[in-house]
Write a protein that holds these residues in place. Structure first.
Motif, PDB file in Angstrom:
ATOM      1  N   GLY A 107       0.814  -1.199   0.000  1.00 38.11           N
ATOM      2  CA  GLY A 107       0.000   0.000   0.000  1.00 38.11           C
ATOM      3  C   GLY A 107       0.855   1.258   0.000  1.00 38.11           C
ATOM      4  N   PRO A 108       0.272   2.390  -0.378  1.00 36.28           N
ATOM      5  CA  PRO A 108       1.037   3.621  -0.536  1.00 36.28           C
ATOM      6  C   PRO A 108       1.599   4.190   0.757  1.00 36.28           C
ATOM      7  CG  PRO A 108      -1.300   4.078  -0.712  1.00 36.28           C
ATOM      8  CD  PRO A 108      -1.152   2.582  -0.697  1.00 36.28           C
ATOM      9  N   ASN A 109       1.002   3.820   1.882  1.00 36.98           N
ATOM     10  CA  ASN A 109       1.457   4.356   3.161  1.00 36.98           C
ATOM     11  C   ASN A 109       1.951   3.273   4.109  1.00 36.98           C
ATOM     12  OD1 ASN A 109       0.557   6.975   2.286  1.00 36.98           O
ATOM     13  ND2 ASN A 109      -1.522   6.342   2.788  1.00 36.98           N
ATOM     14  N   ASP A 110       2.129   2.067   3.594  1.00 34.06           N
ATOM     15  CA  ASP A 110       2.681   0.985   4.413  1.00 34.06           C
ATOM     16  C   ASP A 110       4.161   1.238   4.677  1.00 34.06           C
ATOM     17  OD1 ASP A 110       0.210  -0.239   4.262  1.00 34.06           O
ATOM     18  OD2 ASP A 110       0.822  -1.735   2.776  1.00 34.06           O
ATOM     19  N   ASP A 111       4.671   0.651   5.758  1.00 35.54           N
ATOM     20  CA  ASP A 111       6.102   0.751   6.034  1.00 35.54           C
ATOM     21  C   ASP A 111       6.906   0.122   4.905  1.00 35.54           C
ATOM     22  OD1 ASP A 111       5.520   1.902   8.476  1.00 35.54           O
ATOM     23  OD2 ASP A 111       5.929   0.093   9.647  1.00 35.54           O
ATOM     24  N   ASN A 204      12.565  12.785   4.785  1.00 31.25           N
ATOM     25  CA  ASN A 204      12.630  13.531   6.049  1.00 31.25           C
ATOM     26  C   ASN A 204      12.384  15.023   5.846  1.00 31.25           C
ATOM     27  OD1 ASN A 204      13.272  11.093   7.345  1.00 31.25           O
ATOM     28  ND2 ASN A 204      15.458  11.403   7.022  1.00 31.25           N
ATOM     29  N   GLY A 205      11.437  15.325   4.969  1.00 30.07           N
ATOM     30  CA  GLY A 205      11.035  16.708   4.757  1.00 30.07           C
ATOM     31  C   GLY A 205      11.907  17.490   3.802  1.00 30.07           C
ATOM     32  N   GLU A 206      12.947  16.881   3.252  1.00 29.99           N
ATOM     33  CA  GLU A 206      13.836  17.566   2.306  1.00 29.99           C
ATOM     34  C   GLU A 206      13.567  17.063   0.896  1.00 29.99           C
ATOM     35  OE1 GLU A 206      17.896  17.206   3.399  1.00 29.99           O
ATOM     36  OE2 GLU A 206      17.619  18.039   5.414  1.00 29.99           O
ATOM     37  N   GLN A 255      23.654   9.018  -0.547  1.00 22.32           N
ATOM     38  CA  GLN A 255      22.847   8.884   0.663  1.00 22.32           C
ATOM     39  C   GLN A 255      21.820   7.781   0.458  1.00 22.32           C
ATOM     40  OE1 GLN A 255      21.335  12.513   2.392  1.00 22.32           O
ATOM     41  NE2 GLN A 255      22.988  13.741   1.499  1.00 22.32           N
ATOM     42  N   PHE A 256      21.603   6.994   1.488  1.00 28.13           N
ATOM     43  CA  PHE A 256      20.670   5.881   1.385  1.00 28.13           C
ATOM     44  C   PHE A 256      19.745   5.860   2.583  1.00 28.13           C
ATOM     45  CE2 PHE A 256      24.435   4.528  -1.095  1.00 28.13           C
ATOM     46  CZ  PHE A 256      23.815   4.432  -2.339  1.00 28.13           C
ATOM     47  N   LEU A 257      18.680   5.088   2.467  1.00 33.71           N
ATOM     48  CA  LEU A 257      17.655   5.040   3.496  1.00 33.71           C
ATOM     49  C   LEU A 257      18.124   4.260   4.718  1.00 33.71           C
ATOM     50  CD1 LEU A 257      14.652   4.275   1.122  1.00 33.71           C
ATOM     51  CD2 LEU A 257      15.053   6.443   2.338  1.00 33.71           C
ATOM     52  N   LYS A 258      17.638   4.684   5.867  1.00 36.01           N
ATOM     53  CA  LYS A 258      17.937   4.004   7.122  1.00 36.01           C
ATOM     54  C   LYS A 258      16.658   3.944   7.954  1.00 36.01           C
ATOM     55  CE  LYS A 258      19.547   8.282   9.303  1.00 36.01           C
ATOM     56  NZ  LYS A 258      19.040   9.109   8.187  1.00 36.01           N
ATOM     57  N   PRO A 259      16.584   3.012   8.902  1.00 33.78           N
ATOM     58  CA  PRO A 259      15.389   2.935   9.736  1.00 33.78           C
ATOM     59  C   PRO A 259      15.089   4.274  10.403  1.00 33.78           C
ATOM     60  CG  PRO A 259      16.734   0.988  10.054  1.00 33.78           C
ATOM     61  CD  PRO A 259      17.543   1.929   9.203  1.00 33.78           C
ATOM     62  N   GLY A 260      13.827   4.641  10.421  1.00 34.65           N
ATOM     63  CA  GLY A 260      13.406   5.914  10.992  1.00 34.65           C
ATOM     64  C   GLY A 260      13.182   6.990   9.958  1.00 34.65           C
ATOM     65  N   ASP A 261      13.713   6.812   8.741  1.00 34.83           N
ATOM     66  CA  ASP A 261      13.484   7.797   7.683  1.00 34.83           C
ATOM     67  C   ASP A 261      12.019   7.765   7.245  1.00 34.83           C
ATOM     68  OD1 ASP A 261      16.113   8.607   7.657  1.00 34.83           O
ATOM     69  OD2 ASP A 261      16.676   7.417   5.902  1.00 34.83           O
ATOM     70  N   GLU A 262      11.580   8.880   6.679  1.00 32.68           N
ATOM     71  CA  GLU A 262      10.226   8.952   6.125  1.00 32.68           C
ATOM     72  C   GLU A 262      10.294   9.496   4.713  1.00 32.68           C
ATOM     73  OE1 GLU A 262       6.356  10.244   8.223  1.00 32.68           O
ATOM     74  OE2 GLU A 262       6.936  11.994   7.024  1.00 32.68           O
ATOM     75  N   GLU A 272      -0.673  11.243  -3.283  1.00 31.98           N
ATOM     76  CA  GLU A 272       0.599  11.183  -2.570  1.00 31.98           C
ATOM     77  C   GLU A 272       0.734   9.874  -1.805  1.00 31.98           C
ATOM     78  OE1 GLU A 272       1.169  14.484   0.030  1.00 31.98           O
ATOM     79  OE2 GLU A 272       0.775  15.994  -1.523  1.00 31.98           O
ATOM     80  N   GLN A 273       1.991   9.513  -1.567  1.00 34.37           N
ATOM     81  CA  GLN A 273       2.329   8.394  -0.705  1.00 34.37           C
ATOM     82  C   GLN A 273       3.180   8.899   0.455  1.00 34.37           C
ATOM     83  OE1 GLN A 273       4.457   5.367  -2.885  1.00 34.37           O
ATOM     84  NE2 GLN A 273       2.760   4.948  -4.289  1.00 34.37           N
ATOM     85  N   ARG A 274       3.156   8.150   1.548  1.00 37.37           N
ATOM     86  CA  ARG A 274       4.040   8.439   2.684  1.00 37.37           C
ATOM     87  C   ARG A 274       4.436   7.114   3.312  1.00 37.37           C
ATOM     88  NH1 ARG A 274       4.445  13.075   6.258  1.00 37.37           N
ATOM     89  NH2 ARG A 274       2.640  13.987   5.191  1.00 37.37           N
ATOM     90  N   GLN A 275       5.753   6.852   3.403  1.00 37.45           N
ATOM     91  CA  GLN A 275       6.229   5.599   3.981  1.00 37.45           C
ATOM     92  C   GLN A 275       7.272   5.845   5.044  1.00 37.45           C
ATOM     93  OE1 GLN A 275       7.281   5.228   0.196  1.00 37.45           O
ATOM     94  NE2 GLN A 275       5.146   4.866  -0.362  1.00 37.45           N
ATOM     95  N   ARG A 276       7.171   5.074   6.138  1.00 33.45           N
ATOM     96  CA  ARG A 276       8.187   5.040   7.168  1.00 33.45           C
ATOM     97  C   ARG A 276       9.123   3.881   6.872  1.00 33.45           C
ATOM     98  NH1 ARG A 276       8.048   2.739  12.767  1.00 33.45           N
ATOM     99  NH2 ARG A 276       6.221   1.645  11.942  1.00 33.45           N
TER     100      ARG A 276
END
Length: 281
Positions: A107-111, A204-206, A255-262, A272-276
């Motif tokens: 899903g678009p907002n799943d982790d 992360n908002g950037e 730069q790569f993704l790490k746990p806690g990023d959004e 829009e999508q949003r994933q943790r």
């Protein structure tokens, strides 16, 4: 129309987003958003419904992948001229094709779950194309006639798995949760020109990615026609069409993704999508 699937993972029901932003239940009208429902005739029947008579779904349910019964999840690499430039690679002479296994759909907002051993997980906002009617040997002039609609795709990629060992890209492209699609399947009548859509992605908002489908090397029509010459496309097949510049692999330093990023991402007119980002257990 904006069509969607809502509910717990594996128990999703079909729905429709009304003009006020309410989810309307379609489960008494169609079994799911798959097969013949995605054809022009099937979509016309949904468009003819009196939306006001459909039950409103209360609360804020989970939104699932926007199409069911996906047989193939195809993807096109290096399809934005400005993205090819940031990678230092020449523009391809024909579409670069790879697959994402359908088990990565989410899903678009799943982790987004980083698999064990992941060290270079990356983001890629893309325009997704959902096939509505069988396509084989179709011309570019008629290719869009076989498209049910469009959606947002995050082509999440583990670059070390993809590029730094033997074998195919599929290893770094198909990890569980690496294929968020949706939130909506937006029917093609709502998108006057798929080659004029803005895309963006934030971490992360950037703002990391921004682009427009006008810079795609191969158009949606070209891609659908091209693929149909090698294998038949069926209703529910999904194609992601390439990403604009700004991926983590192209940054200096990378730069790569790490746990806690959004991640937050979208495509003009498609939502829009949003994933943790989390680590696998």
């Amino acid at each position: 129309m904006k069509l969607l699937r809502y509910g717990p993972l594996g128990q999703e029901k079909p729905g429709l987003l009304d003009g006020d932003g309410n989810i309307r239940d379609l489960s008494t009208r169609v079994p799911d958003l798959s097969g013949e429902v995605l054809s022009d005739a099937g979509l016309a029947r949904l468009a003819a419904l009196d939306v006001g008579t459909l039950p409103i779904v209360e609360g804020a349910p989970r939104i699932g992948a926007c199409v069911a019964g996906v047989g193939k999840f195809m993807a096109i690499g290096l399809n934005f001229s400005d993205h090819a430039k940031e990678t230092g690679m020449a523009e391809p002479k024909e579409p670069v094709l790879f697959t994402k296994h359908t088990s990565c759909l989410s899903g678009p907002n799943d982790d987004v779950v980083l698999p064990r051993g992941s060290i270079k997980a990356d983001w890629e906002v893309e325009l997704g194309v959902i096939i509505g009617t069988r396509a084989k040997y179709v011309t570019q002039a008629h290719a869009l006639d076989h498209v049910a609609g469009f959606c947002v795709v995050n082509d999440v990629s583990e670059r070390a798995f993809q590029l730094e060992s033997t074998g195919q890209w599929v290893k770094g492209k198909s990890c569980d949760t690496f294929g968020p699609i949706g939130p909506w399947l937006v029917t093609r009548d709502e998108i006057s020109d798929p080659q004029a859509l803005d895309l963006w992605l934030d971490v992360n908002g950037e703002r990391r990615q921004r682009g427009n489908t006008a810079t795609m090397i191969f158009s949606v029509a070209h891609i659908v026609s091209y693929l149909s010459n090698f294998f038949t496309l069926y209703p529910g097949d999904v194609i992601c069409t390439g990403t604009p510049p700004g991926v983590g692999m192209g940054m200096k330093p990378q730069q790569f993704l790490k746990p806690g990023d959004e991640m937050r991402l979208g495509v003009q007119g498609l939502g829009e999508q949003r994933q943790r980002v989390v680590a696998d257990a």
